[in-house]
Design a protein around this motif. Sequence first.
Motif, PDB file in Angstrom:
ATOM      1  N   ASP A  50     -13.956  -4.984   7.430  1.00 19.08           N
ATOM      2  CA  ASP A  50     -13.901  -5.501   8.795  1.00 19.08           C
ATOM      3  C   ASP A  50     -13.524  -4.403   9.791  1.00 19.08           C
ATOM      4  N   LEU A  51     -12.507  -3.616   9.451  1.00 18.06           N
ATOM      5  CA  LEU A  51     -12.083  -2.538  10.342  1.00 18.06           C
ATOM      6  C   LEU A  51     -13.195  -1.513  10.541  1.00 18.06           C
ATOM      7  N   THR A  52     -13.892  -1.193   9.462  1.00 19.83           N
ATOM      8  CA  THR A  52     -14.940  -0.181   9.533  1.00 19.83           C
ATOM      9  C   THR A  52     -16.120  -0.657  10.368  1.00 19.83           C
ATOM     10  N   VAL A  53     -16.551  -1.892  10.146  1.00 18.20           N
ATOM     11  CA  VAL A  53     -17.673  -2.441  10.919  1.00 18.20           C
ATOM     12  C   VAL A  53     -17.320  -2.492  12.404  1.00 18.20           C
ATOM     13  N   HIS A  60      -3.463   5.943  12.327  1.00 15.87           N
ATOM     14  CA  HIS A  60      -4.426   4.885  12.011  1.00 15.87           C
ATOM     15  C   HIS A  60      -4.023   4.221  10.688  1.00 15.87           C
ATOM     16  N   PRO A  61      -4.234   2.896  10.534  1.00 14.51           N
ATOM     17  CA  PRO A  61      -3.766   2.207   9.329  1.00 14.51           C
ATOM     18  C   PRO A  61      -4.578   2.491   8.077  1.00 14.51           C
ATOM     19  N   ALA A  62      -5.668   3.245   8.170  1.00  9.19           N
ATOM     20  CA  ALA A  62      -6.535   3.430   7.005  1.00  9.19           C
ATOM     21  C   ALA A  62      -5.782   3.992   5.806  1.00  9.19           C
ATOM     22  N   HIS A  63      -4.844   4.899   6.064  1.00  7.00           N
ATOM     23  CA  HIS A  63      -4.137   5.510   4.935  1.00  7.00           C
ATOM     24  C   HIS A  63      -3.232   4.512   4.210  1.00  7.00           C
TER      25      HIS A  63
END
Length: 358
Positions: free
Chosen positions: A234-237, A323-326
Amino acid sequence: MSDLLYSEVEDDLRAGVRGMLDDKAPWGEVLAGTERDEPYDAALWGAVAVRLGCAGLPVPEELGGAGATWREAAVVMEELGRAVAPVPFLTSAVLATAALLAAGERELLAEVASGDRIAVLAVPLSTAPGGPATGAVRAADGTLTGRVGSVADGAAADVLLVPAPDGLYAVDAAAAERTPVTSLDMTRRLCDLTFSAAPARRVAGGTAAVEAALTTGAALLASEQLGLAERCLDLTVAHLKTRYQFGRPVGSYQGLKHRLADLWTAITQARAVARYAVACVADGDPDTAVAVAVAQAHCSAVAVQAAEECVQMHGGIGFTWEHPAHLYLKRAKSDAIALGTPDRHRAALAVLLDLPPA
């Protein structure tokens, strides 16, 4: 055939848990918590365990639980994975609760189900179903002596459930020496436990209670991995729809579309195997061991893939602390080791299905 669809009750539970997590555990708060010394978010755990009553979902009502099943607990796991929530749900409301249910321990189970106490199964986080879980702890004259390393949420526990050669023992956590260790995933911290003639009470004989806990935990961990993977997608899209390069949305490039389509397919498959695994656990299905091995072998890899794609497709910002990705990548990598690696589960599956060696 088990019904893999979500029930209306499960959808309502999801909405309640997600709304609470969006309010109390935005990623900024989760990130800030990784820099504090507290082993978990006590306020958030109070909201999840007590206010929403999630700590005792599979526990019978006469023991203070909700009288639901592991299917409902799996929905909570999906949402906690989606938020990378720093609470001991897997360790207390799943692993320890499953062990206590299998042991028939009523008093302690009621305290855990109410959220009054946090119980943790004292095994290394990497311990897989069917693997040795007693470690180097020995029981003698009502006491335990020995050491257990890399126990998830051990520092958050009020009571420790410690496997020994002759059964499962309950130990007051204050009686153990707890040493924090460096954890890849700071939202689920590890510690080493040392027991030196610690007073203990045996709650179950043999290894059946521990094995039931590990099997149940591995099944529900797949649901956490599912929720994490869905959130990463969802975050990536959302990012690719709004990020422009060379005058057009990044998401319009065919190469990225194909990668996202492949990821969506893998997540859809992960949802099916995760739901089937937890349905087998809830129903006591004889196919449980196979279902759990398949779920962990598949969902671990999908969660890592989704987190890696999230980091890469966010470009430079995806590699930063801001960023929260990590947070998702670290949880995905940690989960891929927890309760057995994918290779370990594939090996178990080969034995269960009597497959010939390659």
